[in-house]
Write a protein that holds these residues in place. Sequence first.
Motif, PDB file in Angstrom:
ATOM      1  N   PHE A  98       0.842  -1.202   0.000  1.00 15.87           N
ATOM      2  CA  PHE A  98       0.000   0.000   0.000  1.00 15.87           C
ATOM      3  C   PHE A  98       0.872   1.245   0.000  1.00 15.87           C
ATOM      4  O   PHE A  98       1.911   1.278   0.676  1.00 15.87           O
ATOM      5  N   PHE A  99       0.484   2.251  -0.758  1.00 18.02           N
ATOM      6  CA  PHE A  99       1.077   3.585  -0.615  1.00 18.02           C
ATOM      7  C   PHE A  99       0.077   4.644  -1.071  1.00 18.02           C
ATOM      8  O   PHE A  99      -0.851   4.347  -1.817  1.00 18.02           O
ATOM      9  N   GLU A 100       0.275   5.844  -0.564  1.00 17.16           N
ATOM     10  CA  GLU A 100      -0.568   6.985  -0.968  1.00 17.16           C
ATOM     11  C   GLU A 100       0.066   7.607  -2.206  1.00 17.16           C
ATOM     12  O   GLU A 100       1.122   8.250  -2.118  1.00 17.16           O
ATOM     13  N   GLN A 103       1.465  11.148  -2.353  1.00 15.68           N
ATOM     14  CA  GLN A 103       2.725  11.496  -1.671  1.00 15.68           C
ATOM     15  C   GLN A 103       3.954  11.312  -2.574  1.00 15.68           C
ATOM     16  O   GLN A 103       5.065  11.693  -2.221  1.00 15.68           O
ATOM     17  N   CYS A 104       3.773  10.666  -3.722  1.00 14.36           N
ATOM     18  CA  CYS A 104       4.926  10.329  -4.561  1.00 14.36           C
ATOM     19  C   CYS A 104       5.511  11.594  -5.207  1.00 14.36           C
ATOM     20  O   CYS A 104       4.754  12.404  -5.776  1.00 14.36           O
ATOM     21  N   PRO A 105       6.824  11.774  -5.152  1.00 11.88           N
ATOM     22  CA  PRO A 105       7.434  12.918  -5.855  1.00 11.88           C
ATOM     23  C   PRO A 105       7.131  12.826  -7.350  1.00 11.88           C
ATOM     24  O   PRO A 105       7.144  11.733  -7.922  1.00 11.88           O
ATOM     25  N   THR A 106       6.868  13.963  -7.965  1.00 11.81           N
ATOM     26  CA  THR A 106       6.484  13.935  -9.384  1.00 11.81           C
ATOM     27  C   THR A 106       7.632  13.483 -10.289  1.00 11.81           C
ATOM     28  O   THR A 106       7.398  13.012 -11.394  1.00 11.81           O
ATOM     29  N   ASP A 107       8.873  13.605  -9.811  1.00 15.48           N
ATOM     30  CA  ASP A 107       9.998  13.199 -10.668  1.00 15.48           C
ATOM     31  C   ASP A 107      10.453  11.751 -10.400  1.00 15.48           C
ATOM     32  O   ASP A 107      11.485  11.317 -10.888  1.00 15.48           O
ATOM     33  N   CYS A 108       9.670  10.998  -9.632  1.00 12.49           N
ATOM     34  CA  CYS A 108      10.063   9.600  -9.353  1.00 12.49           C
ATOM     35  C   CYS A 108       9.990   8.784 -10.642  1.00 12.49           C
ATOM     36  O   CYS A 108       9.007   8.882 -11.395  1.00 12.49           O
ATOM     37  N   HIS A 109      11.003   7.971 -10.905  1.00  8.46           N
ATOM     38  CA  HIS A 109      10.976   7.164 -12.135  1.00  8.46           C
ATOM     39  C   HIS A 109      10.233   5.848 -11.936  1.00  8.46           C
ATOM     40  O   HIS A 109      10.294   4.953 -12.764  1.00  8.46           O
ATOM     41  N   ARG A 110       9.531   5.710 -10.848  1.00  8.57           N
ATOM     42  CA  ARG A 110       8.573   4.643 -10.578  1.00  8.57           C
ATOM     43  C   ARG A 110       9.175   3.231 -10.649  1.00  8.57           C
ATOM     44  O   ARG A 110       8.676   2.365 -11.363  1.00  8.57           O
ATOM     45  N   PRO A 111      10.234   2.970  -9.889  1.00  5.90           N
ATOM     46  CA  PRO A 111      10.780   1.609  -9.876  1.00  5.90           C
ATOM     47  C   PRO A 111       9.799   0.587  -9.317  1.00  5.90           C
ATOM     48  O   PRO A 111       9.880  -0.605  -9.643  1.00  5.90           O
ATOM     49  N   CYS A 112       8.867   1.036  -8.504  1.00  9.85           N
ATOM     50  CA  CYS A 112       7.875   0.102  -7.944  1.00  9.85           C
ATOM     51  C   CYS A 112       7.084  -0.558  -9.069  1.00  9.85           C
ATOM     52  O   CYS A 112       6.833  -1.764  -9.045  1.00  9.85           O
ATOM     53  N   GLU A 113       6.693   0.243 -10.053  1.00 10.17           N
ATOM     54  CA  GLU A 113       5.923  -0.290 -11.175  1.00 10.17           C
ATOM     55  C   GLU A 113       6.741  -1.298 -11.964  1.00 10.17           C
ATOM     56  O   GLU A 113       6.244  -2.344 -12.387  1.00 10.17           O
ATOM     57  N   VAL A 140      12.284  -0.989  -3.071  1.00 10.98           N
ATOM     58  CA  VAL A 140      12.783  -0.199  -4.207  1.00 10.98           C
ATOM     59  C   VAL A 140      12.308   1.250  -4.204  1.00 10.98           C
ATOM     60  O   VAL A 140      12.794   2.066  -4.983  1.00 10.98           O
ATOM     61  N   CYS A 141      11.369   1.575  -3.349  1.00 16.25           N
ATOM     62  CA  CYS A 141      10.861   2.953  -3.341  1.00 16.25           C
ATOM     63  C   CYS A 141      11.893   3.872  -2.692  1.00 16.25           C
ATOM     64  O   CYS A 141      12.195   3.733  -1.502  1.00 16.25           O
ATOM     65  N   PRO A 142      12.432   4.835  -3.445  1.00 12.61           N
ATOM     66  CA  PRO A 142      13.457   5.718  -2.864  1.00 12.61           C
ATOM     67  C   PRO A 142      12.904   6.569  -1.726  1.00 12.61           C
ATOM     68  O   PRO A 142      13.656   7.016  -0.859  1.00 12.61           O
ATOM     69  N   LEU A 145       7.865   4.908   0.698  1.00 10.67           N
ATOM     70  CA  LEU A 145       6.433   5.170   0.881  1.00 10.67           C
ATOM     71  C   LEU A 145       5.589   3.895   0.934  1.00 10.67           C
ATOM     72  O   LEU A 145       4.417   3.933   1.309  1.00 10.67           O
ATOM     73  N   ILE A 146       6.173   2.770   0.527  1.00  9.27           N
ATOM     74  CA  ILE A 146       5.347   1.559   0.396  1.00  9.27           C
ATOM     75  C   ILE A 146       5.413   0.740   1.680  1.00  9.27           C
ATOM     76  O   ILE A 146       6.483   0.470   2.209  1.00  9.27           O
ATOM     77  N   GLU A 147       4.257   0.360   2.160  1.00  5.09           N
ATOM     78  CA  GLU A 147       4.197  -0.464   3.366  1.00  5.09           C
ATOM     79  C   GLU A 147       3.412  -1.741   3.084  1.00  5.09           C
ATOM     80  O   GLU A 147       2.691  -1.836   2.085  1.00  5.09           O
TER      81      GLU A 147
HETATM   82  S1  SF4 Z   1       8.756   4.205  -6.123  1.00  4.46           S
HETATM   83 FE1  SF4 Z   1       7.799   5.121  -4.317  1.00  4.46          FE
HETATM   84  S2  SF4 Z   1       7.692   7.286  -4.758  1.00  4.46           S
HETATM   85 FE2  SF4 Z   1       8.100   6.260  -6.689  1.00  4.46          FE
HETATM   86  S3  SF4 Z   1       6.054   5.942  -7.600  1.00  4.46           S
HETATM   87 FE3  SF4 Z   1       6.578   4.103  -6.445  1.00  4.46          FE
HETATM   88  S4  SF4 Z   1       5.669   4.429  -4.408  1.00  4.46           S
HETATM   89 FE4  SF4 Z   1       5.759   6.432  -5.418  1.00  4.46          FE
END
Ligand code: SF4
Length: 346
Positions: A98-100, A103-113, A140-142, A145-147
């Motif tokens: 889960f994460f909100e 809250q994710c920074p707009t410049d995150c390159h989304r490694p979670c995905e 992997v979330c810099p 944010l993921i729990e």
């Molecule tokens: S890696 Fe973290 S900050 Fe980046 S999109 Fe995924 S949850 Fe959001």
Amino acid sequence: MKTALDSLNQGHWFKLICGASYEYIPTIRNLALVYTLAGADCIDVAADPAVIRAAQEGIRVATSLGAIAQAKGFLYRQTPILMVSLNDGEDPHFRKAFFEASQCPTDCHRPCEQVCPVDAISLTGVLREHCYGCGRCLPVCPSRLIESRFYVSTPGAIAPTLHQLGIQGIEIHTQVGREADFSRLWQAIAPYQQQLQILAISCPDGDHLLDYLHHLSQIVQSFRGTLIWQTDGRPMSGDIGAGTTHAAIKLARKVLKASLPGAVQLAGGTNDYTVSKLRSQNLLKTSANQPYIAGIAYGSYARSLLLPILDSLNPNLPDLELYPHLLWEGVQLADHLVSQLKRGLI
Ligand code: SF4
Ligand code: SF4
């Protein structure tokens, strides 16, 4: 006519694990359909009525196509046993990430995905039904944010429902030291045990594991069906690489030595390499007197084989039998895995 339990006795029991917390209905239905046609003996799903009904529907459609599967040379022989997974405490199989997203920074390159094996992460966050709790996104979330959000089965509510839905197998996920929690869960299930053909107990390795399993065998000694000890080597990892299978085999060797009542079955890290490793270590059944691995459960690896096909379906028409060429292509892929174990043993 042979039954699924015969496969266990003969050492070629194949179980498909859809995922204790995986709830994406169209995929569960299609996985049950494909692996039933390929000859699976058991299909293990989350303890959720909608998920159970989806698997039952997949099995029902497969049964109607069984004669065609046999004519094509696939291993379909009988209706598989439908099993549901329960837990007696916190367990990685019973969690969701889960994460909100706000809250994710707009410049995150989304490694979670990128790391999620089932595309469970979207711009709005984790798609709950798709997440099966593998945990790969967590580190992997810099921004950290993921729990994980864990949940524990509520047997008092679930057991009567499972009874009504005609469930024939239950798997209890436990860990060393949880005798009291396990016992509480079993007491809730026990009144319905007449209907159960199989009780599987899934446990990872730990200090004093064998003492613990012996204790559990005492707790469930009133059970008159077949007992399976599932050796959960490296949970939910079979699709990562060949080496993940070693932990499951090592743990199975240890449990075999304990001579527990019932069968020993591998899980956790099983994949394309598992059968050849078992063969090379003489752990498959070759004679009546030798201790042997009665079967293998495949989860993330079995699912990953089919995902390219299942992901290509029109979401508005997701029933795989509507696309016969894709259906039989999928059965062929599943057959590659199922027949590894069954070839030469049936
Ligand atoms: S890696 Fe973290 S900050 Fe980046 S999109 Fe995924 S949850 Fe959001
Ligand atoms: S990586 Fe695993 S835990 Fe994370 S969202 Fe995907 S399935 Fe869930």
